[in-house]
Design a protein around this motif. Structure first.
Motif, PDB file in Angstrom:
ATOM      1  N   THR A   7       0.832  -1.205   0.000  1.00  0.00           N
ATOM      2  CA  THR A   7       0.000   0.000   0.000  1.00  0.00           C
ATOM      3  C   THR A   7       0.866   1.253   0.000  1.00  0.00           C
ATOM      4  O   THR A   7       0.627   2.198  -0.768  1.00  0.00           O
ATOM      5  N   LYS A  56      -3.632   6.771 -10.383  1.00  0.00           N
ATOM      6  CA  LYS A  56      -4.552   6.352  -9.324  1.00  0.00           C
ATOM      7  C   LYS A  56      -4.214   4.931  -8.898  1.00  0.00           C
ATOM      8  O   LYS A  56      -3.712   4.122  -9.680  1.00  0.00           O
ATOM      9  N   SER A 112      -8.605   0.298  -6.860  1.00  0.00           N
ATOM     10  CA  SER A 112      -9.539   0.014  -5.769  1.00  0.00           C
ATOM     11  C   SER A 112      -9.801  -1.480  -5.621  1.00  0.00           C
ATOM     12  O   SER A 112      -9.969  -1.980  -4.501  1.00  0.00           O
ATOM     13  N   TYR A 113      -9.820  -2.216  -6.730  1.00  0.00           N
ATOM     14  CA  TYR A 113     -10.047  -3.661  -6.648  1.00  0.00           C
ATOM     15  C   TYR A 113      -8.894  -4.343  -5.926  1.00  0.00           C
ATOM     16  O   TYR A 113      -9.105  -5.156  -5.006  1.00  0.00           O
ATOM     17  N   GLY A 120      -8.727  -3.266  -2.271  1.00  0.00           N
ATOM     18  CA  GLY A 120      -9.913  -3.767  -1.589  1.00  0.00           C
ATOM     19  C   GLY A 120      -9.799  -5.255  -1.309  1.00  0.00           C
ATOM     20  O   GLY A 120     -10.099  -5.723  -0.199  1.00  0.00           O
TER      21      GLY A 120
END
Length: 254
Positions: free
Chosen positions: A165, A183, A186-187, A190
């Motif tokens: 991260t 960016k 998100s997948y 997540g």
């Protein structure tokens, strides 16, 4: 026994979910099916950087274009800067360095490489924990083995996911400071953090399984000892009563 079976079964379900989510991340770029085609750690505008695509997506094994198409060959623990050529021009300065064949800075090279390895170690211990979890349904020993494997997996998962991260958020910021759109995926993140959470809950359940078995064993032992003491207590009172009656009879005849 029923409580251990319930805890073990729930742990198996959670571990299965954790492993599945982790595999979604590891296999990103292998196929263009959903959710694999949407799973990437970072998407950035790399147009104008020598040797790079116009848009690059970083996945676990691959460097790909949009929707994880036009991927290169799979590489184990690829250097972050392998998305472009050696000594590439127009790449963000903080990302470029002497590591990875002159493509990657020291920080990004080792942060990504160690995170990559820690996730593989997590997969290994989580798989062992999954098999051991079947023994957890049977009693304390199985729960102890499963919790030990799950704790090891959780430790490496925490390291790998945190480092992963950090490195990609920092890389996103580096691209944005260079006036390039970027960016994080998100997948991918997540799935990673959901995998960590389900593994964490499964570990707690296995530890509870150990304590539950121990408490039940202690309760059974206490109940058994208490029954024995009461039985011997009645026998002792009976013996004392008989002795007293015998002395009284002797005194009367005397």
């Amino acid at each position: 026994m029923l409580k251990n079976a319930a805890l073990g079964a729930t742990g198996i379900i959670l571990l299965s979910g954790s492993l599945l989510l982790l595999l979604f991340v590891i296999l990103a770029g292998v196929s263009d099916v959903t959710p694999l085609k949407h799973t990437y750690f970072l998407q950035a505008d790399t147009s104008g950087i020598s040797g790079a695509r116009d848009t690059t997506q970083w996945t676990y094994f691959y460097f790909c274009g949009p929707d994880n198409n036009d991927c290169g060959s799979a590489r184990p623990a690829p250097a972050f800067g392998k998305a472009w050529d050696r000594d590439a021009e127009q790449a963000p300065d903080s990302l470029i360095g002497s590591r990875g064949g002159g493509t990657t800075s020291f920080h990004y090279f080792y942060m990504w490489r160690f995170a990559w390895v820690f996730i593989l170690i997590t997969l290994f211990f989580a798989t062992l924990a999954w098999f051991a979890a079947w023994l957890a349904c049977c009693g304390r020993l199985g729960a102890a083995i499963a919790s030990l494997m799950a704790l090891a997996a959780l430790f490496f998962h925490s390291l790998g996911t945190s480092m992963m991260t950090a490195v990609f958020v920092q890389a996103r910021d580096a691209f944005q400071r260079d006036n390039r759109s970027a960016k994080v995926g998100s997948y991918a993140f997540g799935f990673m953090w959901a995998s960590w959470f389900t593994l964490f809950v499964a570990t707690i359940l296995f530890i509870i399984g150990i304590k539950t078995s121990k408490s039940r064993k202690d309760t059974t032992a206490t109940a058994t000892n208490g029954h024995t003491k009461r039985r011997w207590g009645r026998r002792n009172r009976s013996v004392r009563s008989s002795s007293y009656d015998g002395r009284r009879v002797k005194e009367e005849y005397a």
